[in-house]
Scaffold this active site. Structure first.
Site, PDB file in Angstrom:
ATOM      1  CD  GLU A  17      -3.156   0.727   0.291  1.00 23.92           C
ATOM      2  OE1 GLU A  17      -2.563   1.755  -0.110  1.00 23.92           O
ATOM      3  OE2 GLU A  17      -4.379   0.549   0.161  1.00 23.92           O
ATOM      4  NE  ARG A 109      -5.349  -1.830   8.904  1.00 26.05           N
ATOM      5  CZ  ARG A 109      -5.276  -1.314   7.686  1.00 26.05           C
ATOM      6  NH1 ARG A 109      -4.741  -0.121   7.506  1.00 26.05           N
ATOM      7  NH2 ARG A 109      -5.753  -1.980   6.642  1.00 26.05           N
ATOM      8  CG  ASN A 111      -6.217   2.229   4.899  1.00 22.32           C
ATOM      9  OD1 ASN A 111      -5.401   1.309   4.888  1.00 22.32           O
ATOM     10  ND2 ASN A 111      -7.075   2.404   3.917  1.00 22.32           N
ATOM     11  CD  GLU A 129     -11.649  -8.882   6.243  1.00 26.26           C
ATOM     12  OE1 GLU A 129     -12.336  -9.628   5.527  1.00 26.26           O
ATOM     13  OE2 GLU A 129     -10.469  -8.566   5.980  1.00 26.26           O
ATOM     14  CG  ASN A 161      -8.520   3.010   0.731  1.00 30.72           C
ATOM     15  OD1 ASN A 161      -7.310   3.108   0.576  1.00 30.72           O
ATOM     16  ND2 ASN A 161      -9.111   1.849   0.931  1.00 30.72           N
ATOM     17  CG  ASP A 213      -7.473   0.216  -1.896  1.00 30.26           C
ATOM     18  OD1 ASP A 213      -6.941   1.082  -1.190  1.00 30.26           O
ATOM     19  OD2 ASP A 213      -7.456  -0.988  -1.600  1.00 30.26           O
TER      20      ASP A 213
END
Length: 314
Positions: A17, A109, A111, A129, A161, A213
């Site tokens: 990421e 958390r 991102n 999740e 995101n 995303d």
């Protein structure tokens, strides 16, 4: 139009990421969220170095303006400062905690994140999740200024995101992934205030598979959106809501984020994920979790901004 080439570079990673091209060092930074690592990729030598972050899952990493060895990152819910020149691997480091989000670290958390033209960091949180589902409305989008003041900008969100700004610096684009939409806000660069939210693209209404995303923008003003479970990257005109192009990435279905890089900022670097794929799926996706380079798109990106941290805090 030149031929578009999609090249797998290095990997695999579990949840690659946050690609960020550093124009000073001409290197690409990215993270493996669940691996809790920050990586640096040298496109000339193909060398990859990493550092392990003990604080928790690493959502993003961004260099400090004026430094080649100091970075800020989001680990767990800590906003941290780490000293690492990227020249060699570090099994662990002891970062300085600059701030912590006012959420529950057992449930949420950091991102994705980016820095605006004023040096202000914008970063979002999301829930962990649970049984294949992301509990809704547990995250927020924050901004952090150079004095480390956290300001909640959008709340609640489910899976904060992709984010970016237009060239005029008066529009902010944002993705809360499980809305399947790209939103736009009016944006004031001086004050960091956003307003007038509207939807500029809806994947489901356009029958596009996958989940939006990470995101970036090119110098023509068009958005590039990574499609998780969508096998590629989507180019969108945010003014008209038109789908312009889809670039398929063979061998990897879960595409996570995008960033322009290279000396001319004409290479689109793309991260992907291999997490939660079974043996059969991994055979079908031999490049799942790889970092890719897409060349020949005929467009350029903007230089990425670094975080401006007060001299008193470095």
């Amino acid at each position: 139009m030149s031929e578009v080439i999609v090249e797998p570079l290095v990997g695999p990673y579990e949840l690659g990421e946050g690609p960020h091209w550093d124009r000073i060092t001409q290197k690409l930074y990215f993270v493996d969220i669940v691996g809790q690592k920050v990586y640096r990729f040298d496109p000339v030598t193909r060398a990859v170095t990493s550092v392990f972050i003990e604080n928790g899952p690493v959502g993003f990493v961004i260099p400090i303006e004026g430094s080649t060895s100091k970075l800020v990152a989001g680990a767990g819910l800590d906003f941290i400062l780490l000293s690492w020149d990227g020249e060699k691997n570090l099994e662990k480091c002891t970062p300085q905690i600059l701030a912590t989000a006012d959420s529950n670290p057992a449930e949420t958390r950091w991102n994705d994140a980016k820095v605006d033209a004023s040096g202000r960091l914008w970063c979002g949180t999301m829930s962990f999740e649970r049984d294949g589902v992301f509990p809704p409305n547990m995250g927020s989008l924050y901004s952090i200024d150079n004095h480390l003041e956290l300001k909640k900008q959008v709340s609640p969100v489910t899976l904060s995101n992709g984010l970016t700004w237009n060239n005029k610096n008066d529009t902010f684009y944002y993705i809360d992934s499980l809305t399947y939409q790209v939103a736009a806000f009016d944006y004031n660069s001086e004050t960091g205030v956003i307003s007038n939210k509207r939807t500029i693209f809806d994947l489901q209404k356009n029958n596009i598979p996958g989940i939006p995303d990470g995101m970036t923008i090119d110098t023509d003003g068009n958005l590039w959106v990574a499609l998780y479970a969508g096998n590629g990257v989507l180019q969108i005109n945010p003014e008209t809501g038109e789908r312009l192009r889809f670039v398929k990435i063979n061998g990897a279905k879960n595409i996570t984020s995008v960033a322009f890089g290279g000396p001319k900022l004409d290479t689109l670097y793309v991260t992907s994920a291999s997490i939660q794929l079974n043996e059969s799926e991994l055979k079908e996706q031999p490049y799942a979790g790889y970092l890719f380079a897409i060349k020949g798109l005929g467009v350029h990106g903007f230089p990425a901004n670094s975080f401006k941290l007060s001299d008193k805090l470095t």
